[in-house]
Design a protein around this motif. Structure first.
Motif, PDB file in Angstrom:
ATOM      1  N   ARG A  21       0.963  -1.302   0.056  1.00 46.87           N
ATOM      2  CA  ARG A  21       0.066   0.069  -0.093  1.00 46.87           C
ATOM      3  C   ARG A  21       0.880   1.454   0.214  1.00 46.87           C
ATOM      4  O   ARG A  21       0.677   2.375  -0.747  1.00 46.87           O
ATOM      5  CB  ARG A  21      -0.891   0.112   1.275  1.00 46.87           C
ATOM      6  CG  ARG A  21      -2.063  -0.972   1.082  1.00 46.87           C
ATOM      7  CD  ARG A  21      -3.212  -0.632   2.086  1.00 46.87           C
ATOM      8  NE  ARG A  21      -2.817  -0.928   3.516  1.00 46.87           N
ATOM      9  CZ  ARG A  21      -2.985  -1.958   4.177  1.00 46.87           C
ATOM     10  NH1 ARG A  21      -3.525  -2.928   3.496  1.00 46.87           N
ATOM     11  NH2 ARG A  21      -2.588  -2.410   5.315  1.00 46.87           N
ATOM     12  N   VAL A  22       1.946   1.229   0.597  1.00 47.04           N
ATOM     13  CA  VAL A  22       2.768   2.409   0.637  1.00 47.04           C
ATOM     14  C   VAL A  22       3.439   2.498  -0.485  1.00 47.04           C
ATOM     15  O   VAL A  22       3.646   3.578  -1.120  1.00 47.04           O
ATOM     16  CB  VAL A  22       4.083   2.078   1.969  1.00 47.04           C
ATOM     17  CG1 VAL A  22       5.062   3.215   1.606  1.00 47.04           C
ATOM     18  CG2 VAL A  22       3.445   2.141   3.181  1.00 47.04           C
ATOM     19  N   LEU A  23       3.995   1.443  -1.279  1.00 45.62           N
ATOM     20  CA  LEU A  23       4.847   1.696  -2.387  1.00 45.62           C
ATOM     21  C   LEU A  23       3.809   2.073  -3.662  1.00 45.62           C
ATOM     22  O   LEU A  23       4.234   2.731  -4.579  1.00 45.62           O
ATOM     23  CB  LEU A  23       5.385   0.405  -2.767  1.00 45.62           C
ATOM     24  CG  LEU A  23       6.468  -0.261  -1.894  1.00 45.62           C
ATOM     25  CD1 LEU A  23       7.011  -1.351  -2.442  1.00 45.62           C
ATOM     26  CD2 LEU A  23       7.462   0.848  -1.997  1.00 45.62           C
ATOM     27  N   ASN A  24       2.508   1.886  -3.366  1.00 44.54           N
ATOM     28  CA  ASN A  24       1.414   2.219  -4.633  1.00 44.54           C
ATOM     29  C   ASN A  24       0.724   3.302  -4.027  1.00 44.54           C
ATOM     30  O   ASN A  24      -0.207   3.695  -4.645  1.00 44.54           O
ATOM     31  CB  ASN A  24       0.365   1.052  -4.734  1.00 44.54           C
ATOM     32  CG  ASN A  24       1.311  -0.168  -5.495  1.00 44.54           C
ATOM     33  OD1 ASN A  24       1.553  -0.021  -6.657  1.00 44.54           O
ATOM     34  ND2 ASN A  24       1.566  -1.218  -4.780  1.00 44.54           N
ATOM     35  N   GLU A  25       0.957   3.969  -3.040  1.00 39.97           N
ATOM     36  CA  GLU A  25       0.392   5.346  -2.516  1.00 39.97           C
ATOM     37  C   GLU A  25      -1.065   5.147  -2.167  1.00 39.97           C
ATOM     38  O   GLU A  25      -1.821   5.924  -2.502  1.00 39.97           O
ATOM     39  CB  GLU A  25       0.615   6.400  -3.463  1.00 39.97           C
ATOM     40  CG  GLU A  25       2.209   6.943  -3.627  1.00 39.97           C
ATOM     41  CD  GLU A  25       2.394   8.137  -4.437  1.00 39.97           C
ATOM     42  OE1 GLU A  25       2.513   9.130  -3.733  1.00 39.97           O
ATOM     43  OE2 GLU A  25       2.351   8.025  -5.478  1.00 39.97           O
ATOM     44  N   LYS A  26      -1.613   4.118  -1.597  1.00 41.67           N
ATOM     45  CA  LYS A  26      -2.675   3.515  -1.159  1.00 41.67           C
ATOM     46  C   LYS A  26      -3.136   4.040   0.115  1.00 41.67           C
ATOM     47  O   LYS A  26      -2.204   4.420   0.971  1.00 41.67           O
ATOM     48  CB  LYS A  26      -3.074   2.204  -1.131  1.00 41.67           C
ATOM     49  CG  LYS A  26      -3.002   1.665  -2.733  1.00 41.67           C
ATOM     50  CD  LYS A  26      -3.656   2.021  -3.611  1.00 41.67           C
ATOM     51  CE  LYS A  26      -3.777   1.355  -4.867  1.00 41.67           C
ATOM     52  NZ  LYS A  26      -4.624   1.754  -5.975  1.00 41.67           N
ATOM     53  N   PRO A  27      -4.402   4.522   0.386  1.00 42.21           N
ATOM     54  CA  PRO A  27      -4.650   5.018   1.593  1.00 42.21           C
ATOM     55  C   PRO A  27      -4.622   3.962   2.929  1.00 42.21           C
ATOM     56  O   PRO A  27      -4.720   2.615   2.606  1.00 42.21           O
ATOM     57  CB  PRO A  27      -6.090   5.524   1.536  1.00 42.21           C
ATOM     58  CG  PRO A  27      -6.730   4.578   0.270  1.00 42.21           C
ATOM     59  CD  PRO A  27      -5.431   4.306  -0.533  1.00 42.21           C
ATOM     60  N   GLY A  28      -4.771   4.442   4.125  1.00 40.16           N
ATOM     61  CA  GLY A  28      -4.990   3.449   5.082  1.00 40.16           C
ATOM     62  C   GLY A  28      -3.724   3.026   5.848  1.00 40.16           C
ATOM     63  O   GLY A  28      -3.792   2.087   6.552  1.00 40.16           O
ATOM     64  N   VAL A  29      -2.512   3.568   5.666  1.00 35.36           N
ATOM     65  CA  VAL A  29      -1.360   3.569   6.314  1.00 35.36           C
ATOM     66  C   VAL A  29      -0.897   4.979   7.130  1.00 35.36           C
ATOM     67  O   VAL A  29      -1.032   6.185   6.599  1.00 35.36           O
ATOM     68  CB  VAL A  29      -0.265   3.233   5.335  1.00 35.36           C
ATOM     69  CG1 VAL A  29       1.138   2.958   6.105  1.00 35.36           C
ATOM     70  CG2 VAL A  29      -0.529   2.094   4.548  1.00 35.36           C
ATOM     71  N   SER A  30      -0.498   4.700   8.328  1.00 29.44           N
ATOM     72  CA  SER A  30      -0.237   5.964   9.333  1.00 29.44           C
ATOM     73  C   SER A  30       1.164   6.385   8.489  1.00 29.44           C
ATOM     74  O   SER A  30       1.952   5.797   7.650  1.00 29.44           O
ATOM     75  CB  SER A  30       0.014   5.588  10.698  1.00 29.44           C
ATOM     76  OG  SER A  30       1.127   4.726  10.772  1.00 29.44           O
ATOM     77  N   GLU A  31       1.375   7.689   8.739  1.00 24.03           N
ATOM     78  CA  GLU A  31       2.603   8.467   8.325  1.00 24.03           C
ATOM     79  C   GLU A  31       3.599   7.909   9.002  1.00 24.03           C
ATOM     80  O   GLU A  31       4.771   7.787   8.191  1.00 24.03           O
ATOM     81  CB  GLU A  31       2.425   9.980   8.847  1.00 24.03           C
ATOM     82  CG  GLU A  31       3.291  10.743   8.203  1.00 24.03           C
ATOM     83  CD  GLU A  31       3.510  10.698   6.586  1.00 24.03           C
ATOM     84  OE1 GLU A  31       4.559  10.838   6.008  1.00 24.03           O
ATOM     85  OE2 GLU A  31       2.402  10.798   6.021  1.00 24.03           O
ATOM     86  N   ALA A  32       3.686   7.476  10.231  1.00 26.28           N
ATOM     87  CA  ALA A  32       4.840   6.822  11.020  1.00 26.28           C
ATOM     88  C   ALA A  32       5.228   5.388  10.014  1.00 26.28           C
ATOM     89  O   ALA A  32       6.417   5.288   9.904  1.00 26.28           O
ATOM     90  CB  ALA A  32       4.494   6.711  12.336  1.00 26.28           C
ATOM     91  N   THR A  33       4.167   5.020   9.812  1.00 27.77           N
ATOM     92  CA  THR A  33       4.695   3.410   9.272  1.00 27.77           C
ATOM     93  C   THR A  33       4.987   3.710   7.633  1.00 27.77           C
ATOM     94  O   THR A  33       5.916   2.847   7.214  1.00 27.77           O
ATOM     95  CB  THR A  33       3.330   2.662   8.954  1.00 27.77           C
ATOM     96  OG1 THR A  33       2.811   2.158  10.449  1.00 27.77           O
ATOM     97  CG2 THR A  33       3.523   1.274   8.297  1.00 27.77           C
ATOM     98  N   ARG A  34       4.447   4.639   7.061  1.00 23.35           N
ATOM     99  CA  ARG A  34       4.853   4.980   5.623  1.00 23.35           C
ATOM    100  C   ARG A  34       6.380   5.476   5.604  1.00 23.35           C
ATOM    101  O   ARG A  34       7.305   4.791   4.822  1.00 23.35           O
ATOM    102  CB  ARG A  34       3.998   6.042   5.245  1.00 23.35           C
ATOM    103  CG  ARG A  34       4.224   6.619   3.505  1.00 23.35           C
ATOM    104  CD  ARG A  34       3.310   7.879   3.244  1.00 23.35           C
ATOM    105  NE  ARG A  34       3.495   8.029   2.062  1.00 23.35           N
ATOM    106  CZ  ARG A  34       4.445   8.997   1.831  1.00 23.35           C
ATOM    107  NH1 ARG A  34       5.176   9.974   2.637  1.00 23.35           N
ATOM    108  NH2 ARG A  34       4.583   9.587   0.537  1.00 23.35           N
ATOM    109  N   ALA A  35       6.849   6.268   6.666  1.00 20.19           N
ATOM    110  CA  ALA A  35       8.186   6.617   6.716  1.00 20.19           C
ATOM    111  C   ALA A  35       9.122   5.785   6.998  1.00 20.19           C
ATOM    112  O   ALA A  35      10.063   5.542   6.474  1.00 20.19           O
ATOM    113  CB  ALA A  35       8.212   7.893   7.716  1.00 20.19           C
ATOM    114  N   ALA A  36       8.628   4.680   8.033  1.00 22.07           N
ATOM    115  CA  ALA A  36       9.432   3.668   8.213  1.00 22.07           C
ATOM    116  C   ALA A  36       9.639   2.598   7.033  1.00 22.07           C
ATOM    117  O   ALA A  36      10.684   2.089   6.885  1.00 22.07           O
ATOM    118  CB  ALA A  36       8.753   2.739   9.310  1.00 22.07           C
TER     119      ALA A  36
END
Length: 337
Positions: A21-36
């Protein structure tokens, strides 16, 4: 792709679906997890997806000239720990003989979109060395902090131990012990901290009633062997005290004294610089000038994080006071025949 998802997920401690989801820029991921997740991609050496490459990673390069001198790992530990507390991941870049150069590391860190760089010693302290890679950092406006004295025209924040005070403390201590013939073992002639130490020594010898003729100043590479060779030459000129620009140089000086059939401190007193690890465990325990590692490390991180956040920070050099630590390698003078 499947292997990459699995490795990144394991590194971060999330599911492969979350990484996707992060790599495909999908919603539902917290900013902290995305940065990690993005940081894990950088650490593992994977390229970010094209749409995410414009963002800087929360990585900070720590560029060290060597690991053999324990003062550099000590500084890196202090700075790295403080950075981790601010949510950044330190990336250790250590130069080795014939290995990756400082300029190569700069290129690598720029490719990785790091948030900033800290240099713990290196070519910025040498007047005759190439400095073009620092210009690249300045052109990119990449937050950068230099530890200890640098050549003048580099416009980066600097955090330094006061070399002048360090030399005054060392010379004053030996003078109180009755030494008048004192030698200096410094780094190469274009080494800025060594230049400062020499200038300070020349300024205080007259006031302290000491002698510092040109033949009592020796240059050496920063190593035990360099300190031994330089001190061997000084002993032939009758010095009873030796002030060194680093602890490894001072340990080399101790060995030179012993190889000459003399004793430290009964015949020759030796003072180091840094108070790096285990100097209290040497034989004899080394009298040395301590750099305030923790305080300097906190200042480095405060300046770097401020620049990363877009806050205007001072580019004036911050000077920290050293502390003389008296141990067993210095004693009252006993003139030699």
């Amino acid at each position: 792709m499947t292997r990459r998802l699995a490795e990144v997920a394991k590194k971060v401690g999330v599911s492969e679906a979350t990484v996707s989801r992060v790599l495909n820029e999908k919603p539902g991921v917290s900013e902290a997890t995305r940065a990690a997740v993005l940081t894990a991609l950088d650490v593992l050496g994977y390229e970010r997806p094209t749409q995410l490459r414009g963002e800087r990673a929360r990585l900070v390069g720590l560029v060290l000239p060597e690991l053999s001198n324990p003062i550099f790992p000590a500084f890196a530990e202090a700075v790295g720990g403080a950075l981790a507390g601010q949510g950044f991941t330190p990336v250790l870049c250590t130069q080795t003989a014939g290995g990756v150069s400082e300029a190569d590391y700069v290129d690598l860190l720029l490719e990785q979109q790091v948030s900033g760089v800290v240099f713990f010693g290196g070519l910025y302290a040498q007047g005759d060395a190439p400095h073009e890679h620092y210009q690249r950092l300045a052109e990119r406006s990449l937050p950068t902090v230099l530890l200890n004295a640098a050549i003048e025209h580099l416009d980066f924040p600097r955090v330094s131990c006061d070399d002048a005070v360090a030399v005054e403390q060392a010379l004053g201590h030996l003078r109180q012990l009755g030494h008048r013939k004192i030698g200096l073992v410094l780094g190469p002639a274009d080494h800025m901290p060594s230049q400062r130490k020499l200038a300070a020594a020349q300024a205080v010898v007259a006031r302290l009633g000491l002698e510092l003729p040109e033949e009592h100043v020796e240059r050496a590479l920063f190593s035990l062997e360099g300190g031994q060779a330089a001190t061997t030459r000084l002993l032939k000129r009758g010095v009873t005290g030796v002030v060194c620009a680093s602890d490894p140089l001072a340990l080399g000086a101790v060995r030179a004294v012993r190889r000459a059939g003399l004793s430290v401190p009964d015949d020759v007193s030796v003072v180091g610089y840094d108070d790096s690890s285990f100097m209290m465990c040497t034989d004899p325990p080394l009298t040395t000038v301590r750099q305030p590692i923790e305080a300097m490390g906190r200042a480095v991180v405060d300046l770097l994080v401020g620049e990363i956040a877009g806050v205007k920070v001072t580019h004036d050099e911050l000077l920290f006071e050293p502390e003389l630590v008296v141990r067993g390698s210095t004693a009252p003078v006993r003139e030699r025949d």
